[in-house]
Design a protein around this motif. Structure first.
Motif, PDB file in Angstrom:
ATOM      1  N   ALA A   2       8.613  -7.097  -0.142  1.00  0.00           N
ATOM      2  CA  ALA A   2       7.118  -6.623   0.217  1.00  0.00           C
ATOM      3  C   ALA A   2       6.176  -7.687   0.391  1.00  0.00           C
ATOM      4  O   ALA A   2       6.266  -8.628  -0.216  1.00  0.00           O
ATOM      5  N   LEU A   3       5.229  -7.264   1.046  1.00  0.00           N
ATOM      6  CA  LEU A   3       4.140  -8.590   1.339  1.00  0.00           C
ATOM      7  C   LEU A   3       3.415  -8.414   0.062  1.00  0.00           C
ATOM      8  O   LEU A   3       3.181  -7.582  -0.943  1.00  0.00           O
ATOM      9  N   ASP A   4       2.737  -9.604  -0.133  1.00  0.00           N
ATOM     10  CA  ASP A   4       1.914 -10.067  -1.379  1.00  0.00           C
ATOM     11  C   ASP A   4       0.502  -9.529  -1.111  1.00  0.00           C
ATOM     12  O   ASP A   4      -0.275 -10.231  -0.740  1.00  0.00           O
ATOM     13  N   VAL A   5       0.374  -8.198  -1.200  1.00  0.00           N
ATOM     14  CA  VAL A   5      -0.955  -7.639  -0.897  1.00  0.00           C
ATOM     15  C   VAL A   5      -1.179  -6.709  -2.096  1.00  0.00           C
ATOM     16  O   VAL A   5      -0.349  -6.083  -2.731  1.00  0.00           O
ATOM     17  N   PRO A   6      -2.339  -6.481  -2.459  1.00  0.00           N
ATOM     18  CA  PRO A   6      -2.706  -5.491  -3.703  1.00  0.00           C
ATOM     19  C   PRO A   6      -2.103  -4.241  -3.241  1.00  0.00           C
ATOM     20  O   PRO A   6      -2.124  -3.662  -2.256  1.00  0.00           O
ATOM     21  N   PRO A   7      -1.722  -3.273  -4.189  1.00  0.00           N
ATOM     22  CA  PRO A   7      -1.127  -1.819  -3.974  1.00  0.00           C
ATOM     23  C   PRO A   7      -2.148  -1.211  -3.341  1.00  0.00           C
ATOM     24  O   PRO A   7      -3.334  -1.189  -3.742  1.00  0.00           O
ATOM     25  N   ALA A   8      -1.727  -0.308  -2.607  1.00  0.00           N
ATOM     26  CA  ALA A   8      -2.662   0.841  -2.016  1.00  0.00           C
ATOM     27  C   ALA A   8      -1.955   2.167  -2.409  1.00  0.00           C
ATOM     28  O   ALA A   8      -0.999   2.300  -2.101  1.00  0.00           O
ATOM     29  N   TYR A   9      -3.025   3.100  -2.773  1.00  0.00           N
ATOM     30  CA  TYR A   9      -2.550   4.436  -3.100  1.00  0.00           C
ATOM     31  C   TYR A   9      -3.174   5.526  -2.199  1.00  0.00           C
ATOM     32  O   TYR A   9      -4.287   5.286  -1.759  1.00  0.00           O
ATOM     33  N   PRO A  10      -2.269   6.618  -2.022  1.00  0.00           N
ATOM     34  CA  PRO A  10      -3.257   7.695  -1.138  1.00  0.00           C
ATOM     35  C   PRO A  10      -4.201   8.123  -1.924  1.00  0.00           C
ATOM     36  O   PRO A  10      -4.122   8.114  -3.259  1.00  0.00           O
ATOM     37  N   ILE A  11      -4.971   8.893  -1.358  1.00  0.00           N
ATOM     38  CA  ILE A  11      -6.096   9.453  -1.953  1.00  0.00           C
ATOM     39  C   ILE A  11      -5.749  10.572  -2.836  1.00  0.00           C
ATOM     40  O   ILE A  11      -6.697  10.876  -3.652  1.00  0.00           O
ATOM     41  N   SER A  12      -4.669  11.022  -2.475  1.00  0.00           N
ATOM     42  CA  SER A  12      -4.160  12.379  -3.355  1.00  0.00           C
ATOM     43  C   SER A  12      -3.349  11.823  -4.723  1.00  0.00           C
ATOM     44  O   SER A  12      -2.605  12.487  -5.402  1.00  0.00           O
ATOM     45  N   ALA A  13      -3.495  10.369  -5.108  1.00  0.00           N
ATOM     46  CA  ALA A  13      -2.631   9.861  -6.032  1.00  0.00           C
ATOM     47  C   ALA A  13      -3.199  10.426  -7.436  1.00  0.00           C
ATOM     48  O   ALA A  13      -4.560  10.478  -7.532  1.00  0.00           O
ATOM     49  N   THR A  14      -2.317  10.549  -8.242  1.00  0.00           N
ATOM     50  CA  THR A  14      -2.541  10.724  -9.816  1.00  0.00           C
ATOM     51  C   THR A  14      -2.410   9.567 -10.275  1.00  0.00           C
ATOM     52  O   THR A  14      -1.138   8.744 -10.382  1.00  0.00           O
ATOM     53  N   PHE A  15      -3.369   9.294 -11.131  1.00  0.00           N
ATOM     54  CA  PHE A  15      -3.338   8.007 -12.117  1.00  0.00           C
ATOM     55  C   PHE A  15      -2.022   7.989 -12.998  1.00  0.00           C
ATOM     56  O   PHE A  15      -1.650   8.847 -13.618  1.00  0.00           O
ATOM     57  N   LYS A  16      -1.690   6.852 -12.874  1.00  0.00           N
ATOM     58  CA  LYS A  16      -0.169   6.150 -13.396  1.00  0.00           C
ATOM     59  C   LYS A  16       1.094   7.350 -13.004  1.00  0.00           C
ATOM     60  O   LYS A  16       1.966   7.486 -13.597  1.00  0.00           O
ATOM     61  N   ASN A  17       0.787   8.084 -12.108  1.00  0.00           N
ATOM     62  CA  ASN A  17       1.997   8.784 -11.705  1.00  0.00           C
ATOM     63  C   ASN A  17       2.286   9.099 -10.031  1.00  0.00           C
ATOM     64  O   ASN A  17       2.825   9.736  -9.644  1.00  0.00           O
ATOM     65  N   HIS A  75       5.121  -9.671  11.547  1.00  0.00           N
ATOM     66  CA  HIS A  75       3.969 -10.345  12.093  1.00  0.00           C
ATOM     67  C   HIS A  75       2.976 -10.601  10.856  1.00  0.00           C
ATOM     68  O   HIS A  75       2.420 -11.595  10.828  1.00  0.00           O
ATOM     69  N   ARG A  76       2.937  -9.451  10.141  1.00  0.00           N
ATOM     70  CA  ARG A  76       1.779  -9.748   8.927  1.00  0.00           C
ATOM     71  C   ARG A  76       2.550 -10.926   7.836  1.00  0.00           C
ATOM     72  O   ARG A  76       1.696 -11.482   7.260  1.00  0.00           O
ATOM     73  N   LYS A  77       3.712 -10.838   7.752  1.00  0.00           N
ATOM     74  CA  LYS A  77       4.184 -11.930   6.957  1.00  0.00           C
ATOM     75  C   LYS A  77       3.990 -13.446   7.567  1.00  0.00           C
ATOM     76  O   LYS A  77       3.570 -14.229   6.629  1.00  0.00           O
ATOM     77  N   GLU A  78       3.970 -13.482   8.988  1.00  0.00           N
ATOM     78  CA  GLU A  78       3.722 -14.757   9.034  1.00  0.00           C
ATOM     79  C   GLU A  78       2.242 -15.194   9.261  1.00  0.00           C
ATOM     80  O   GLU A  78       1.814 -16.260   8.960  1.00  0.00           O
ATOM     81  N   LEU A  79       1.412 -14.022   9.294  1.00  0.00           N
ATOM     82  CA  LEU A  79      -0.067 -14.244   9.219  1.00  0.00           C
ATOM     83  C   LEU A  79      -0.307 -14.616   7.694  1.00  0.00           C
ATOM     84  O   LEU A  79      -1.429 -15.417   7.559  1.00  0.00           O
ATOM     85  N   ALA A  80       0.317 -14.059   6.763  1.00  0.00           N
ATOM     86  CA  ALA A  80       0.091 -14.418   5.501  1.00  0.00           C
ATOM     87  C   ALA A  80       0.474 -15.906   5.216  1.00  0.00           C
ATOM     88  O   ALA A  80      -0.336 -16.592   4.613  1.00  0.00           O
ATOM     89  N   ASN A  81       1.382 -16.546   5.612  1.00  0.00           N
ATOM     90  CA  ASN A  81       2.098 -17.924   5.865  1.00  0.00           C
ATOM     91  C   ASN A  81       0.927 -18.788   6.257  1.00  0.00           C
ATOM     92  O   ASN A  81       0.523 -19.776   5.720  1.00  0.00           O
ATOM     93  N   ILE A  82       0.263 -18.197   7.450  1.00  0.00           N
ATOM     94  CA  ILE A  82      -0.930 -19.043   8.380  1.00  0.00           C
ATOM     95  C   ILE A  82      -2.092 -18.951   7.295  1.00  0.00           C
ATOM     96  O   ILE A  82      -2.489 -19.959   7.196  1.00  0.00           O
TER      97      ILE A  82
END
Length: 181
Positions: A2-17, A75-82
């Motif tokens: 996985a890319l080293d980016v903060p987790p993102a959740y859908p707007i319909s996410a249930t907290f801790k679930n 491509h995103r992985k290479e951009l993270a390296n850059i």
């Protein structure tokens, strides 16, 4: 991986679930061998990934979806390296460990910052390209339908922009490397 980016959740996410959105492509339905190595010992297990029978997308379109998702991911992985390399160059310039004068070091730091945030003459900035690749990745990856012609076109245009950015990066990286000699 996985890319080293903060987790993102859908707007319909249930907290801790709710699991976070994936940042790496899924595998295609097929037979795989999973290997786990621990303390010099290797364990293997056969694994079969099957498509949900409700999905009617052809194998050809699934492969296209996978290939485009993988391209955006790589491509995103290479951009993270850059981005990481730019951070390291800036830290070295800030520490005064380069052979450059203060004015030249400041100028080079400014060039690195502009590369990240401002579009090049013939392309996009590093940050904008990364954001656009993430958007197209999500559009392609978040459905079990074939990629649309617009998504395919966008992914291909972003790949061209990525190649252009890489060429510009090589020039700037060489300038940074010269400062260390």
């Amino acid at each position: 991986q996985a890319l080293d980016v903060p987790p993102a959740y859908p707007i319909s996410a249930t907290f801790k679930n709710t699991a976070p959105d994936p940042t790496s492509p899924w595998v295609l339905p097929d037979a795989y061998v999973v290997k786990l190595s621990v303390n010099g010992e290797t364990f293997t297990k056969n694994l079969t990934v099957k498509m949900d029978p409700r999905v009617t997308t052809s194998q050809e379109n699934l492969k296209l979806q996978h290939d485009l998702s993988l391209m955006c991911y790589l491509h995103r992985k290479e951009l993270a390296n850059i981005k990481n390399s730019i951070k390291v160059f800036k830290e070295k310039l800030d520490a005064g460990t380069s052979k450059l004068s203060t004015q030249k070091a400041d100028n080079l730091k400014m060039q690195f910052s502009q590369f990240e945030k401002n579009p090049a003459e013939n392309g996009k900035s590093l940050n904008k390209l990364d954001a656009e690749l993430a958007t197209v990745y999500n559009i392609i990856h978040d459905t079990d339908m074939p990629p649309t012609s617009q998504a395919i076109s966008s992914a291909n245009e972003l790949s061209t922009s990525f190649e252009s950015l890489l060429k510009n990066w090589e020039v700037l990286k060489n300038e940074g490397n010269k400062s260390e000699k």
